[in-house]
Design a protein around this motif. Structure first.
Motif: not given
Length: 243
Positions: A212-218
């Motif tokens: 989720x953190x990677x998705x939000x960052x993207x």
């Protein structure tokens, strides 16, 4: 290009007449002289300026969205860029009748906020997030806006600049990820794509740490980069149009 340079919202005034006015010295409304054109056109321009000046002073972007031809709405950008909301969504697919919105990020006044499905992504929060004098997206007119309106039974009626079309006018073609390097944007994670965004959400649903953190960052990076793409695209349009 600022709105006070614009005459093209006047009935009967196209780009040729507008350029003639600029070349004759009327580069802003204040410099307009009725002797520079025929009496009917002059009367229309003076009437337009009289109506438009207080609307601009009041920050009424909706007025200018209505009077400008759709392909000229990029002219709103310079006057409203400080309050513009650059936003992007991630979904589980391309069908807004079957797929769902997973997160929405918006970049405005130097701050970036993200709403996430199952947490704070609600109709009320979304309406508040997108309450701005100008919305800026890439392909948002065909994808992001109708997707959100369907998913949240929401009418998004704020003035909207879809950068895909101004980009095409200055020779910047392809998707956002293709255009970004051409205007000097470098991504922290250039290896992540829209397809990966779907995968990351599915992994999050399965409890995979960090997905989720990677998705939000993207998603957030998309919105921040939109600001730079908008700046560079409007600069190119200015050079092409202004005398």
């Amino acid at each position: 290009m600022r709105l006070k340079n614009t005459y093209i919202g006047v009935d009967g005034v196209g780009r040729t007449t507008e350029r003639k006015l600029w070349n004759a010295g009327a580069r802003t409304w204040s410099a307009f002289d009725p002797s520079l054109c025929g009496p009917t056109t002059a009367e229309r321009i003076e009437s337009f300026i009289e109506r438009a000046r207080p609307r601009l002073d009041d920050g009424d972007s909706t007025f200018f969205e209505r009077v400008l031809p759709s392909k000229e709405r990029w002219r709103l950008y310079e006057d409203f860029r400080g309050e513009a909301c650059f936003f992007d969504i991630e979904t589980t697919g391309l069908d807004h009748d079957r797929d769902t919105v997973t997160c929405v990020s918006a970049h405005q006044s130097g701050d970036t906020e993200t709403l996430v499905r199952g947490d704070d992504l609600t109709r009320e929060n979304l309406a508040e997030l997108l309450d701005a004098p100008l919305l800026v997206t890439f392909n948002g007119a065909r994808f992001d806006v109708p997707f959100l309106e369907t998913a949240f039974d929401l009418e998004i009626d704020r003035p909207h600049l879809d950068l895909m079309y101004p980009c095409k006018r200055v020779g910047l073609t392809g998707g956002l990820k293709v255009i970004e390097p051409e205007v000097g944007v470098e991504r922290d994670r250039p290896d992540i794509s829209g397809r990966d965004a779907v995968r990351l959400w599915r992994e999050h649903e399965r409890g995979v740490d960090g997905s989720l953190e990677t998705l939000i960052s993207y998603n957030r990076e998309d919105t921040v980069n939109l600001r730079t793409v908008a700046d560079r695209t409007v600069e190119r349009l200015d050079r092409e149009l202004l005398p």
